[in-house]
Design an enzyme around this catalytic site. Structure first.
Site, PDB file in Angstrom:
ATOM      1  N   LYS A  30      21.312  51.701  40.228  1.00  0.00           N
ATOM      2  CA  LYS A  30      22.211  50.970  41.130  1.00  0.00           C
ATOM      3  C   LYS A  30      23.671  51.263  40.817  1.00  0.00           C
ATOM      4  O   LYS A  30      24.566  50.580  41.318  1.00  0.00           O
ATOM      5  CB  LYS A  30      21.960  49.456  41.011  1.00  0.00           C
ATOM      6  N   ARG A  38      13.827  34.493  39.007  1.00  0.00           N
ATOM      7  CA  ARG A  38      14.085  35.117  40.307  1.00  0.00           C
ATOM      8  C   ARG A  38      13.010  34.717  41.298  1.00  0.00           C
ATOM      9  O   ARG A  38      11.820  34.672  40.955  1.00  0.00           O
ATOM     10  CB  ARG A  38      14.095  36.659  40.194  1.00  0.00           C
TER      11      ARG A  38
END
Length: 300
Positions: free
Chosen positions: A71, A290
């Site tokens: 990323k 998450r």
DNA sequence: CACTTCCCCTGCAAGC
DNA sequence: TGCTTGCAGGGGAAGT
């Protein structure tokens, strides 16, 4: 509001496809150009490299290449240094002068605003070029993004820790890495040291397509499931890039356009709605802090 | 060593 | 209406 019906406002994190889209669209606008001036805001001490040093070191440098690693975005400069960028959760790279309704607050959008973006209080870095053309702006409301100048000959431990790029993940890699791991397969997929580039959206979408429940211990995956998971990961990431990324909230490409992959999400943030495959109500569960979205019937 | 929890930060929306 | 509260999450540090 109860459980599944509750819709939280979720920020979209730029994952591999979004960063790849940014990289591809930004490369022609960066490579070969030389920085004239660099501006930062007083609100940018979260940078890994101090703003003052960034301004000093970047001015006059020419961009040689732009590439993505996991990323991260890496801009190679003509003095052998490298500008490392991570967009965190709300980071945006925008071309000065771009237009986008999405860049404005809801009230302004409703007023029909579709005007040129101008640097605001969340615009932490402004890169301007000596050719006088449009600049590139780094904006990040939540300051989870990272900007670092890597000096010539140096490496960054963040990059050294990264696993192989998820776009080319193999079944063998998943199989070998998962052996003995008791952590939930969903949390495991988000581990950038295991595999670089996968975030919450594409992990959930790939697990659904592979028929694997996110809570399954990684070490319990069968070889066959590793094959299906690797294929699903490659497919959702490739498709994410093809559609210009997911624009759930904050993602906009540098030119201000939206991605379209959110239209193809089968489970992400769809809890409480019927599964597109079997009709059962999709669920949401929190794993490793998450949220994960899955079909209780299709995923085992 | 493996794994979990906490923290950073802000915008948004629920709830009073 | 307006204020307060709580949630979201990538990644790294700290804790179990």
């Amino acid at each position: 509001m109860i459980g599944a019906a509750r819709r939280w406002h979720n920020q979209l994190v730029p994952e591999l496809p979004e960063v790849e889209v940014i990289c591809r669209r930004l490369a022609p606008l960066l490579v070969g150009r030389r920085f004239s001036a660099v501006q930062t805001t007083a609100r940018s001490p979260f940078f890994l490299t101090a703003p003052a040093k960034l301004r000093r070191r970047l001015a006059g440098r020419q961009v040689v290449f732009l590439l993505r690693r996991g990323k991260y975005l890496l801009a190679g400069l003509d003095d052998q240094s490298t500008l490392l960028l991570h967009l965190g959760m709300t980071g945006q790279l925008l071309v000065g002068g771009c237009r986008s309704r999405r860049l404005w607050r809801a009230a302004e959008r409703e007023a029909g605003a579709d005007r040129e973006f101008r640097p605001d209080r969340h615009t932490h870095l402004q890169l301007w070029f000596e050719d006088g053309g449009p600049g590139v702006l780094f904006r990040d409301a939540r300051k989870f993004g990272r900007v670092k100048l890597i000096e010539p000959g140096e490496t960054d431990p963040r990059l050294l820790r990264l696993g192989p790029d998820a776009l080319e993940v193999s079944a063998d890699h998943l199989w070998q890495e998962s052996r003995g791991r008791r952590v939930a397969v969903k949390s495991w997929l988000l581990d950038q040291a295991m595999l670089a580039g996968v975030g919450n959206i594409y992990a959930d979408e790939a697990l659904f397509r592979a028929g694997v429940r996110p809570s399954r211990p990684a070490g319990r995956l069968r070889r066959r499931e590793c094959q299906e998971l690797a294929a699903a990961l490659r497919e959702v990431l490739r498709r994410g890039i093809e559609t210009g990324g997911s624009s759930v909230d904050d993602f906009v490409a540098p030119d201000g356009t939206d991605g379209r992959y959110q239209n193809e999400h089968l489970v992400y943030q769809r809890d409480g709605r019927p599964c597109s495959r079997c009709g059962r109500v999709l669920r949401r569960v929190v794993l490793g802090g998450r949220s994960s979205h899955y079909c209780p019937a299709c995923q085992r």
